[in-house]
Motif scaffolding. Structure first.
Motif, PDB file in Angstrom:
ATOM      1  N   ARG A   1      43.579  32.152  34.863  1.00 49.88           N
ATOM      2  CA  ARG A   1      42.635  32.381  35.961  1.00 49.88           C
ATOM      3  C   ARG A   1      42.326  33.862  36.187  1.00 49.88           C
ATOM      4  NH1 ARG A   1      46.245  30.842  41.342  1.00 49.88           N
ATOM      5  NH2 ARG A   1      46.993  32.959  41.780  1.00 49.88           N
ATOM      6  N   ARG A   2      42.781  34.720  35.300  1.00 48.05           N
ATOM      7  CA  ARG A   2      42.534  36.145  35.487  1.00 48.05           C
ATOM      8  C   ARG A   2      41.021  36.406  35.552  1.00 48.05           C
ATOM      9  NH1 ARG A   2      40.666  41.277  32.684  1.00 48.05           N
ATOM     10  NH2 ARG A   2      40.858  42.538  34.569  1.00 48.05           N
ATOM     11  N   LYS A   3      40.616  37.137  36.585  1.00 45.90           N
ATOM     12  CA  LYS A   3      39.201  37.399  36.829  1.00 45.90           C
ATOM     13  C   LYS A   3      38.810  38.705  36.147  1.00 45.90           C
ATOM     14  CE  LYS A   3      36.079  37.448  40.816  1.00 45.90           C
ATOM     15  NZ  LYS A   3      36.061  37.491  42.301  1.00 45.90           N
ATOM     16  N   LYS A   4      37.852  38.625  35.250  1.00 46.24           N
ATOM     17  CA  LYS A   4      37.436  39.827  34.516  1.00 46.24           C
ATOM     18  C   LYS A   4      36.900  40.890  35.463  1.00 46.24           C
ATOM     19  CE  LYS A   4      35.651  39.914  30.409  1.00 46.24           C
ATOM     20  NZ  LYS A   4      34.937  39.669  29.128  1.00 46.24           N
ATOM     21  N   GLY A   5      37.203  42.139  35.141  1.00 44.96           N
ATOM     22  CA  GLY A   5      36.686  43.241  35.946  1.00 44.96           C
ATOM     23  C   GLY A   5      37.538  43.540  37.172  1.00 44.96           C
TER      24      GLY A   5
ATOM     25  N   SER B   1      41.615  44.132  38.857  1.00 46.15           N
ATOM     26  CA  SER B   1      43.014  44.425  38.570  1.00 46.15           C
ATOM     27  C   SER B   1      43.796  43.109  38.531  1.00 46.15           C
ATOM     28  CB  SER B   1      43.585  45.387  39.622  1.00 46.15           C
ATOM     29  OG  SER B   1      43.517  44.825  40.913  1.00 46.15           O
ATOM     30  N   LEU B   2      44.984  43.166  37.962  1.00 46.85           N
ATOM     31  CA  LEU B   2      45.772  41.942  37.769  1.00 46.85           C
ATOM     32  C   LEU B   2      46.364  41.436  39.080  1.00 46.85           C
ATOM     33  CD1 LEU B   2      47.627  43.155  34.559  1.00 46.85           C
ATOM     34  CD2 LEU B   2      46.007  41.233  34.664  1.00 46.85           C
ATOM     35  N   GLU B   3      46.743  40.168  39.077  1.00 46.61           N
ATOM     36  CA  GLU B   3      47.450  39.635  40.254  1.00 46.61           C
ATOM     37  C   GLU B   3      48.843  40.273  40.336  1.00 46.61           C
ATOM     38  OE1 GLU B   3      46.702  35.622  41.667  1.00 46.61           O
ATOM     39  OE2 GLU B   3      45.713  35.231  39.750  1.00 46.61           O
ATOM     40  N   ALA B   4      49.348  40.281  41.543  1.00 47.01           N
ATOM     41  CA  ALA B   4      50.590  41.019  41.823  1.00 47.01           C
ATOM     42  C   ALA B   4      51.763  40.701  40.887  1.00 47.01           C
ATOM     43  CB  ALA B   4      51.004  40.807  43.275  1.00 47.01           C
ATOM     44  N   PRO B   5      52.015  39.438  40.542  1.00 50.07           N
ATOM     45  CA  PRO B   5      53.207  39.175  39.720  1.00 50.07           C
ATOM     46  C   PRO B   5      53.221  39.937  38.401  1.00 50.07           C
ATOM     47  CG  PRO B   5      52.341  37.120  40.627  1.00 50.07           C
ATOM     48  CD  PRO B   5      51.334  38.192  40.951  1.00 50.07           C
ATOM     49  N   PHE B   6      52.032  40.262  37.878  1.00 49.64           N
ATOM     50  CA  PHE B   6      52.018  41.022  36.626  1.00 49.64           C
ATOM     51  C   PHE B   6      52.612  42.419  36.804  1.00 49.64           C
ATOM     52  CE2 PHE B   6      48.725  37.850  35.602  1.00 49.64           C
ATOM     53  CZ  PHE B   6      49.201  37.435  34.372  1.00 49.64           C
ATOM     54  N   TYR B   7      52.602  42.896  38.012  1.00 54.92           N
ATOM     55  CA  TYR B   7      53.178  44.220  38.280  1.00 54.92           C
ATOM     56  C   TYR B   7      54.604  44.145  38.835  1.00 54.92           C
ATOM     57  CZ  TYR B   7      48.196  45.429  38.029  1.00 54.92           C
ATOM     58  OH  TYR B   7      46.897  45.564  37.624  1.00 54.92           O
ATOM     59  N   THR B   8      54.971  43.016  39.412  1.00 60.15           N
ATOM     60  CA  THR B   8      56.204  42.999  40.205  1.00 60.15           C
ATOM     61  C   THR B   8      57.260  41.993  39.751  1.00 60.15           C
ATOM     62  OG1 THR B   8      55.304  41.353  41.753  1.00 60.15           O
ATOM     63  CG2 THR B   8      54.885  43.675  42.254  1.00 60.15           C
ATOM     64  N   SER B   9      56.859  40.965  38.999  1.00 62.03           N
ATOM     65  CA  SER B   9      57.810  39.874  38.734  1.00 62.03           C
ATOM     66  C   SER B   9      58.803  40.211  37.631  1.00 62.03           C
ATOM     67  CB  SER B   9      57.028  38.600  38.379  1.00 62.03           C
ATOM     68  OG  SER B   9      57.568  37.951  37.263  1.00 62.03           O
TER      69      SER B   9
ATOM     70  N   ILE C   1      53.183  45.429  45.705  1.00 64.97           N
ATOM     71  CA  ILE C   1      54.266  44.546  46.175  1.00 64.97           C
ATOM     72  C   ILE C   1      53.934  43.908  47.524  1.00 64.97           C
ATOM     73  CG2 ILE C   1      56.093  45.809  44.964  1.00 64.97           C
ATOM     74  CD1 ILE C   1      56.936  47.069  47.591  1.00 64.97           C
ATOM     75  N   SER C   2      52.929  44.417  48.227  1.00 64.35           N
ATOM     76  CA  SER C   2      52.600  43.845  49.534  1.00 64.35           C
ATOM     77  C   SER C   2      51.988  42.453  49.378  1.00 64.35           C
ATOM     78  CB  SER C   2      51.599  44.740  50.262  1.00 64.35           C
ATOM     79  OG  SER C   2      51.149  44.084  51.430  1.00 64.35           O
ATOM     80  N   PRO C   3      52.433  41.514  50.208  1.00 62.01           N
ATOM     81  CA  PRO C   3      51.779  40.196  50.207  1.00 62.01           C
ATOM     82  C   PRO C   3      50.280  40.295  50.488  1.00 62.01           C
ATOM     83  CG  PRO C   3      53.822  40.129  51.482  1.00 62.01           C
ATOM     84  CD  PRO C   3      53.577  41.568  51.127  1.00 62.01           C
ATOM     85  N   ALA C   4      49.831  41.410  51.072  1.00 63.24           N
ATOM     86  CA  ALA C   4      48.405  41.553  51.380  1.00 63.24           C
ATOM     87  C   ALA C   4      47.590  42.013  50.171  1.00 63.24           C
ATOM     88  CB  ALA C   4      48.230  42.556  52.526  1.00 63.24           C
ATOM     89  N   TYR C   5      48.278  42.426  49.109  1.00 60.08           N
ATOM     90  CA  TYR C   5      47.533  42.882  47.924  1.00 60.08           C
ATOM     91  C   TYR C   5      46.795  41.724  47.278  1.00 60.08           C
ATOM     92  CZ  TYR C   5      46.651  43.982  43.021  1.00 60.08           C
ATOM     93  OH  TYR C   5      46.059  44.123  41.787  1.00 60.08           O
ATOM     94  N   GLU C   6      45.551  41.986  46.852  1.00 63.17           N
ATOM     95  CA  GLU C   6      44.874  41.050  45.946  1.00 63.17           C
ATOM     96  C   GLU C   6      44.082  41.898  44.951  1.00 63.17           C
ATOM     97  OE1 GLU C   6      40.896  39.595  48.081  1.00 63.17           O
ATOM     98  OE2 GLU C   6      42.688  39.044  49.215  1.00 63.17           O
ATOM     99  N   PRO C   7      43.808  41.342  43.773  1.00 65.03           N
ATOM    100  CA  PRO C   7      43.113  42.135  42.752  1.00 65.03           C
ATOM    101  C   PRO C   7      41.807  42.700  43.297  1.00 65.03           C
ATOM    102  CG  PRO C   7      43.957  40.110  41.787  1.00 65.03           C
ATOM    103  CD  PRO C   7      44.172  40.000  43.259  1.00 65.03           C
ATOM    104  N   GLY C   8      41.539  43.964  42.982  1.00 67.21           N
ATOM    105  CA  GLY C   8      40.292  44.598  43.399  1.00 67.21           C
ATOM    106  C   GLY C   8      39.448  44.926  42.180  1.00 67.21           C
ATOM    107  N   PRO C   9      38.157  45.214  42.431  1.00 64.13           N
ATOM    108  CA  PRO C   9      37.205  45.402  41.327  1.00 64.13           C
ATOM    109  C   PRO C   9      37.332  46.766  40.670  1.00 64.13           C
ATOM    110  CG  PRO C   9      36.118  45.804  43.429  1.00 64.13           C
ATOM    111  CD  PRO C   9      37.543  45.398  43.755  1.00 64.13           C
ATOM    112  N   TYR C  10      37.315  46.768  39.331  1.00 62.53           N
ATOM    113  CA  TYR C  10      37.214  48.031  38.604  1.00 62.53           C
ATOM    114  C   TYR C  10      35.765  48.498  38.661  1.00 62.53           C
ATOM    115  CZ  TYR C  10      41.638  46.705  36.210  1.00 62.53           C
ATOM    116  OH  TYR C  10      42.929  46.354  35.886  1.00 62.53           O
ATOM    117  N   SER C  11      35.554  49.793  38.723  1.00 64.29           N
ATOM    118  CA  SER C  11      34.191  50.316  38.617  1.00 64.29           C
ATOM    119  C   SER C  11      33.655  50.046  37.218  1.00 64.29           C
ATOM    120  CB  SER C  11      34.187  51.825  38.865  1.00 64.29           C
ATOM    121  OG  SER C  11      33.021  52.398  38.301  1.00 64.29           O
ATOM    122  N   PRO C  12      32.463  49.444  37.124  1.00 62.23           N
ATOM    123  CA  PRO C  12      31.914  49.202  35.776  1.00 62.23           C
ATOM    124  C   PRO C  12      31.523  50.505  35.073  1.00 62.23           C
ATOM    125  CG  PRO C  12      30.355  48.504  37.489  1.00 62.23           C
ATOM    126  CD  PRO C  12      31.608  48.935  38.202  1.00 62.23           C
ATOM    127  N   TYR C  13      31.483  51.588  35.794  1.00 62.57           N
ATOM    128  CA  TYR C  13      31.054  52.863  35.213  1.00 62.57           C
ATOM    129  C   TYR C  13      32.210  53.785  34.863  1.00 62.57           C
ATOM    130  CZ  TYR C  13      26.719  51.032  36.961  1.00 62.57           C
ATOM    131  OH  TYR C  13      25.667  50.203  37.191  1.00 62.57           O
TER     132      TYR C  13
END
Lengths: 426, 426, 426
Positions: free
Chosen positions: A13-17, A19-27, A382-394
Motif C-alpha cells: 500500500r505504499r503511496k508513491k511520492g 515518505s514511508l509509513e512509520a514502521p519502516f523507520y521505527t520497527s 516515532i510519534s503516533p501523529a506522524y503520517e507519510p508526507g508528500p515529497y516535492s516533485p521538483y
C-alpha cells in the motif's frame, strides 16, 4: 488495540511520492528485514582501496551483527572473510585496522592463511578434517578503487554493469594512488533510510548548510518553476547553460560528466559531474582546491565535483584535488554510523600541500547538520501523529527514487519478483 | 513454560484491596496499552498557564513518543498541536521552551501560523493543496490555570464538570497571575503507577519524610482505630475537630474547603483543603509562608493547603503564598519523569519576598525520598516472588481508588463498558 | 524470512562434540528459559559462610530479577528469603551487605523476624492475618562452607550426595574459619554459558594466561597424543607420574585428592587435587604461598590446588594457605557478573601475613583475560555466519560435559525426563 499490520501489506500500500509509513523507520522487525534483505543481499560500499594499501593490511567492517575481515593479500588481491573462527566462533581480528601475515584466532591459536584456509589447529586429533573449517568467504569487488562487499551466497551480477559505466568517470581521479587524510565516524540518531533520504535532496541545504552552499549551486538539485518570479527563472536558466557548457568542455578534455542513472537496478547508482560556484574547484569554504597536488594526471583544477551515489549506502565526491567518500552502516532502527573519508594524492604532505582542517571543514560541518536533521526526522516519525508526507516533485525526485528502490527490493524478496514489479508500477 | 496471560484476564481477576499483579508494573505490552488508553485518551495535567505567559510562548510536552506543542497565541488563547511537520515528519519545535511568531520547521522551512495552518511550503508545485497539511490539533483546556491536554480524537467531556467543581477552590489562588519560581525534573526508576500509588497515601510519611511531616498532620491521611491506644484515639479526635472548625471558618471567608471526590469519573479527581501543623501556613520547614506576597486577594496566611489530585497523573498544593504542582510523565515500564513547579505571586522578588531554597526544600527532599521508594517498589515487583499484597483499609483507601480507576478505565477500553462495570462491581 | 525454530527442536538436534547453536548464546527467549530452568531450579553457588560470619549478618544476592536475602540468624543458622515485602512488594534489604536485628521494610515499616515471620504491620486492622504474610523462604545449604541456594519450590535432593562426596576434600581447608580478603565483581560481556565453557578447558591457557600458566602445568587439562613429537609425549608421561605420586602422598596424609566426577547429576560437580609447578604451593606468580598462616590444621604447604567445579555456575580452588571461589550470575543474554572471593585464615593479618596484591594478582589478571575471550566469543556467536564448531576431544571434553549437562537439564524440563535421556544418548 495497537493493530498490527504486516510488512507485506505496508509494502503493497505504499503511496508513491510520499515518505514511508512509520514502521519502516521505527520497527525492530523491519530493521531486521532491512539487514537481512537490503544489507544482506546487495553490494555495500564499505571503504576504499587505500584502507588496505599494503600486503597483509586488514580492515574490519561490521554490517549489523556481521563482522567482516577485508584484507589485501601478498599478491595484492582483495579478500574478504567472515570474522568468525570456525572452532568456537570467536572474532579473529579485533582491531579496526591492522596488518597480518596469517589470520590467528587469539582464543586457541587456530591459524588461517590469507586465502582463508585453516593451516593449523592443535589438539584436534587425527580424525579432524581441516578442510571443512576454512574461513567463510565474503564477496568483494573494487570499482575504481571503491570497495564493495556482498554478504549473500550469490551476489547480484549487475555490479559489472555499474563498474563498466562508472569507471571511466572515476579512474581519472586515481583513487588507488590516494591516501586517506582523515576518517571520521559519526553516529546519527535515526533510521538509516532517513540518512539516505536526507542525502538524496538539497531542498534542505539553503536553510541548514551555510558551509556547503558556498561551493554548491542552489539550483543544482531541482526547484519548482515559478512564473511569478522571473529573476529566479533567469538564474535557473543560467545554471542550466553553465552545466551544459561545463559538460561539453570536460568531456572534450577526457572527463566523462553527463548524468548516468541506474537507480532502479539491483545495484542501483547514479553519477554526474557538476560545476561548483566561485572558483569552482572543490568543496571548501573558498571553493578553491584543498590540496596542491592534483590527483592522477589531472592538470585542470576547475573540474567541479563528480558525485557518485550508490544504493543502499553511499555517496562520493571526486574533485581534481581530493575525494570524499561516505558509507552508511545501520546500527539499529534508530541509529546508524556514517563513516566519512577524505583522500588526497598519496604524495601530498599535510601542512605543506594541504591543511587538514581546510580539507575537511565543509563536510564535517555538513555531516553534523545532517545528523541533527536525521534525528529530528526520526523523533517525528516515532510519534503516533506522524503520517507519510508528500515529497516535492521538483526538489525530492531522487528521494522518491531511493524510496522506490528500497520498496522494490524489499518487495522482490518478500513478495516475489512478480509482485515487486506490480508494486513499483502502481 | 513462562505461561502467558492476557491483560484482559489480568484485569478481570484483579483482587480488590490488593496491589496489582506484576505485569501491570513491568510488562512492555501493558506499558504500550497504558500509553494508548490511559495517556492517549484521558485529560493529562501537563503544566500551568504561567508556562506560556506571553503571546507566542511555546512549551513542548512529550507524552511517551508523542511530542506536543503547547502555545499561547497572539490573542492570548491556548493552542496545542502535534510537534510533527506534515512534510517529512520532522519535529518542529526542538527546545522545551521558546517564543515564536510562526512555527517554522527547520528541515525545509515549512511554515505554520499560530492557528496551525500551513502558510508556506516552497517547491511543492501548483497541484499541492496546503489545506490538507495543517498541523494536527491536540485538545487543550485550562482549569483554574492548570493546563490539561488530551491526545484522543474526542476528549472526555466530563472535564467541564471537574472545572465547575474545582475552580471555586482554585481561583482565589489566582494561578494565572503567578510566576514559576522553579521547575525540577526528576527521573523516578519505577512504573508510573507506583509513583501514583505512592502519592495517594501518607502511610509511608512518618518513616520516610522528615521534612514533609513538619507541616503535615500524621492523622490527615487515615489511621487504624486502636482501642488499646487511647492517646492515639484522642489525638485523632482532636485532629478531626480541627479540620471541622477550619473548614467552617475558611468557607465562611470564601475559601471552599470540604472534600469533593470524583475519583471514579473518567476525568477523576479529588480535592480538600487541610489544616497544617505549627503556624499552619505552608509546606515549609517552619510551617510559615515561603513568600511574603500572598496570592490573588488572599489576606489570610493560615489557609492550610488545598490539595487537588487528578487521574491519571497529577497532584497540586495551593497555599496562601505559593503553589506546588506535580505532573507525572511515563518514560517506559520502569521509568517516569516527575515535573514539579513552584509558583509564587508574579510580583514577588527572589531574595526579597522569598528565598528559593526555603520555598522548595520540603518538596525537593520529599520527591527524592519518594523516588527512592518507587525504585525499591519497582525492584520488588520484577521479582518472580512478588505477589499482590493488601492495601491498608485505613491508610491506603485512596491507593485502592487510584488502582480501581486504572483497572476500570483499561477494562472499559479493552473489554467494553459493560465489562468494565462488572469488573468494578466484583 | 528469518525462519524461527523452537528451543525444543534446537535441543533435539544438538550435535554432540560441538558448541551450541547461536540462539543458546544470544536469544532473549532462551535466556529467560535459562533463568527459569537452570537458575530457577538448581542449586546455585552464591558465596561462602564468611560472607555472613556473625549473627544478624546479611548478604543480598541477585539471581536475574530475583533478589534473595542470605543471612545468619542469632542461632548461627543460615537463612534465605525472597527480598520482597509482602505488603506492596518493596525490596527490604537495599545494601549488598549489612547487619540487622529484624528485617524492616523501609516503605511502611513492616517488620519481619529472622525466621521470616511478620511481626509488625501498622494500620492493617483487626481482620488482617499476619501469618499469611511471612517472608517467602529460599532453600539454603552450606557445603563445606560454600553457600548454595535454590529458588525452586522443591530443591534437587542430590546435593546431599555432593556434600557427602566433597566435604572430605574441602573440610581440611576449614573455610568457615577463613576471612574474605577481597571480593571482586567483573562484568563479562558474553552469555554465561560462554563463561562456563571458557572455564572448563585450559586449551586457551598457553596463549592467553601468562600469569596462570606459571603455577599450572600445561598437561593438566589434556592434550592430543602426537606420536611425531616424542618430547611432548615424554613430558606428558612425566606429568602423569607426578599426579599419581602426589595423589598417593596427599591421600596418605589425609587429603583426598583423586578425581570425583558427577557432571551428569542434577547437581553436577567434579573435583580433583592437582599438583602445581615450581614450588607447588599456590596460584601465585612465584608458585609459593600467598599467606604465611596455613588453613585449618594444615602443616604442609605443597598441597597443590584442590579444584571443585559445580554446575551451573562455579569453580573453586583450595590451597594450603588460601582459597579462591568464583560465582557466575547471568545479567542478560550477553552479560554476566563474575564474583571472585579470595579467602585466607581469619587470623592472617594483611601486610604481615599476606600481601593483598600478591594474593590476588594471578586471578585478577586471568579473569580479565577470560572476560576478553568471552566477549570475542559472544561477538562471534551473534554473527549470522557463526555455526557450531568442534570441541577438541583431548582438551575440551569437560566443555562438552558442561554443554551436555545444560542440554540435558533443559530437555528434561522442556521435553520431559524420557526425552532428556534420549537427547543425551544420541
Amino acid at each position: 488495540m495497537s493493530s498490527e499490520i504486516s510488512i507485506e501489506a505496508l509494502l503493497k500500500r505504499r503511496k508513491k511520492g510520499y515518505s514511508l509509513e512509520a514502521p519502516f523507520y521505527t520497527s525492530d522487525e523491519i530493521f531486521k528485514l532491512d539487514m537481512e534483505i537490503i544489507f544482506g543481499r546487495h553490494w555495500l560500499h564499505v571503504g576504499v582501496e587505500p584502507d588496505v594499501a599494503e600486503p597483509g593490511d586488514v580492515m574490519v567492517v561490521d554490517i549489523g551483527k556481521t563482522s567482516v575481515i577485508v584484507m589485501r593479500d601478498d599478491d595484492m588481491e582483495l579478500r574478504a572473510y567472515h570474522n568468525v573462527c570456525r572452532h568456537r566462533g570467536a572474532r579473529i581480528v579485533l582491531k579496526e585496522k591492522t596488518s597480518v601475515g596469517n589470520l590467528v584466532c587469539s582464543y586457541h591459536q587456530w591459524t588461517y592463511g590469507q586465502d582463508g584456509e585453516l593451516l593449523f589447529a592443535e589438539h584436534m586429533g587425527n580424525d579432524f578434517d581441516r578442510k571443512c573449517r576454512n574461513l567463510k568467504k565474503v564477496h568483494i569487488r573494487s570499482v575504481g578503487g571503491l570497495i564493495f562487499i556482498c554478504l549473500a551466497e550469490e551476489a547480484p551480477d549487475d555490479i559489472d554493469r555499474m563498474a563498466a559505466a562508472i569507471e571511466p568517470y572515476i579512474l581519472p581521479h586515481d583513487l588507488k594512488n590516494c591516501k586517506i587524510a582523515k576518517t571520521v565516524d559519526l553516529i546519527e540518531k535515526g533510521n538509516w533510510k532517513l540518512t539516505m533520504e536526507n542525502n538524496r535532496e538539497c531542498y534542505h541545504c539553503v536553510g541548514n548548510h551555510p558551509e556547503l552552499t558556498i561551493p554548491l549551486f542552489e539550483y543544482g538539485f531541482g526547484f519548482a518553476p515559478d512564473g511569478t518570479n522571473p529573476k529566479r527563472m533567469e538564474h535557473a536558466a543560467k545554471y542550466d547553460a553553465l552545466v551544459q557548457s561545463c559538460h561539453t568542455g570536460w568531456e572534450a578534455s577526457g572527463f566523462p560528466s553527463r548524468e548516468i542513472e541506474h537507480l532502479t537496478d539491483t545495484t542501483g547508482f547514479r553519477a554526474e559531474r557538476l560545476p561548483l560556484d566561485g572558483a569552482g574547484e572543490a568543496h571548501t569554504k573558498d571553493t578553491r582546491s584543498a590540496s596542491k597536488k592534483l590527483l592522477g594526471s589531472i592538470a585542470e583544477r576547475k573540474l567541479g565535483a563528480l558525485s557518485f551515489w550508490t544504493q543502499p549506502n553511499s555517496w562520493n565526491h571526486f574533485m581534481s584535488d581530493h575525494i570524499v567518500t561516505f558509507s552508511v552502516f545501520p546500527l539499529g532502527p534508530d541509529r546508524n554510523l556514517l563513516r566519512t573519508r577524505w583522500l588526497v594524492h598519496k604524495d601530498a604532505v599535510e601542512g605543506v600541500d594541504y591543511d587538514l582542517n581546510r580539507l575537511t571543514e565543509v563536510w564535517e560541518a555538513t555531516n553534523q547538520q545532517d545528523a541533527d536533521l536525521v534525528e529530528i526526522s526520526h523523533n517525528g516519525a516515532i510519534s503516533p501523529a506522524y503520517e507519510p508526507g508528500p515529497y516535492s516533485p521538483y526538489t525530492e525526485p531522487l528521494v522518491e527514487k531511493f524510496t522506490e528502490w528500497y520498496v522494490g527490493r524489499m518487495a522482490e524478496h518478500l513478495l516475489g519478483k512478480q509482485a515487486a514489479v506490480s508494486v513499483a508500477a502502481e
